[in-house]
Design an enzyme around this catalytic site. Sequence first.
Site, PDB file in Angstrom:
ATOM      1  N   SER A  63       0.800  -1.234   0.000  1.00  0.00           N
ATOM      2  CA  SER A  63       0.000   0.000   0.000  1.00  0.00           C
ATOM      3  C   SER A  63       0.827   1.274   0.000  1.00  0.00           C
ATOM      4  O   SER A  63       0.271   2.372  -0.153  1.00  0.00           O
ATOM      5  CB  SER A  63      -0.952   0.014   1.202  1.00  0.00           C
ATOM      6  N   LYS A  65       0.353   3.557  -2.860  1.00  0.00           N
ATOM      7  CA  LYS A  65      -0.794   4.473  -2.904  1.00  0.00           C
ATOM      8  C   LYS A  65      -0.330   5.932  -2.883  1.00  0.00           C
ATOM      9  O   LYS A  65      -1.108   6.834  -3.207  1.00  0.00           O
ATOM     10  CB  LYS A  65      -1.742   4.201  -1.741  1.00  0.00           C
ATOM     11  N   SER A  74      -6.639   3.568   4.012  1.00  0.00           N
ATOM     12  CA  SER A  74      -5.929   2.725   3.043  1.00  0.00           C
ATOM     13  C   SER A  74      -6.901   1.974   2.146  1.00  0.00           C
ATOM     14  O   SER A  74      -6.666   0.822   1.765  1.00  0.00           O
ATOM     15  CB  SER A  74      -5.005   1.733   3.761  1.00  0.00           C
TER      16      SER A  74
END
Length: 383
Positions: A61, A64, A121
């Site tokens: 993640s 991101k 997230s």
Amino acid sequence: MTAVRVRFVAALSAALAAAATILPARAANIDTIAKQAILIDVSTNTVLFEKNADQRMPPSSMSKIMTMYMVFDAIKKGRMALDHTLPVSERAWRMQGSKMFVELHNSIKVDDLIKGVIVQSGNDACIVLAEGLAGSEEAFAEQANAKAKELGLTNSTIVNATGWPDPNHLMTARDLSTLAKRLITDFPEYYHYYSVREFTYHGIKQGNRNPLLYRNIGADGMKTGHTDIAGYGLTGSAIRDGRRLVLVVNGLPNMQARADESARLIEWGFREFNTYTLFKAGDTIEQVPVWLGEQETVPVTVAENLNQTMARTDRPNMKVALVTNAPVAAPIAKGTPVGKLVITAPGAPTREVPVVAAADVGRLGFFGRAIAAAKYLVLGSGA
């Protein structure tokens, strides 16, 4: 008539920002259980510590951050706005992993989707934004790869908007640190989202997963990551007394190790290193002799604030030398390069920075030049 002249000059101390090249500081006595890591002082782009920083790894993640860079870039260019709404596709709604819990066929404000990505997230929120930006996640990935090249992320391949495991979705710790620095500096007006600690959407309150935000170390971002293959990772940033550090760690065994190791490395970076201002732009460093000029000397300076980050224990052993081909022939225009500063410090590579004329110096007229030439012939260049 010219000769290389070297003079050692005294350095001033303070803490301002500047410098453009990434400079490695002296290797210090610290290690980490992270498989990949890098710690950078943003003000001078100095690497304080690195471990396998160019090893391609699943960023999970943490990638991101690229999705958010693309979103903030679109907002800044007027292609998207915080109060715009974007539709939720079935693909976004069905997305697994960490979620914002978007509702199928609903339209959600970009502002909420940003919080859903950064705080919660949300993989689902990432896909809504990617589809809103590019029409599809695949098209978004193409655009993200083009942006990555533009930003100098030389070892990154973006396949999706979420960091969902894919053998081709890879980045390096160094690339993630570069991306983090660019997001912070390119979009200061939006960076505040990364310090939001909790967000409630669809009646579900979730806290920010960045453990550094809950420790008193000056942290104000950025993004955690975790997959079975990658382990636990974090791209974080903290600011203290005007100094900003960016940290990337990955491959840690659990959440506690991620929190403790990240905080430990950041604390070490602030404690063991400092950024020193050697000269401010416009400061007179030295007077350099001029040949056939209306003035006998010209003051020299640096075009931008000159700063050096180093271990505090190495500061007394740093040396700064001014190297010029003097005397410099007139006429001289203000801003003309007339030499360089050579900076040396224990364990660090030698650094060279141009110095420029701080004032205009006109050329002597015919009779003045004749007198100067006669004086040179009689007395020599030392006159």
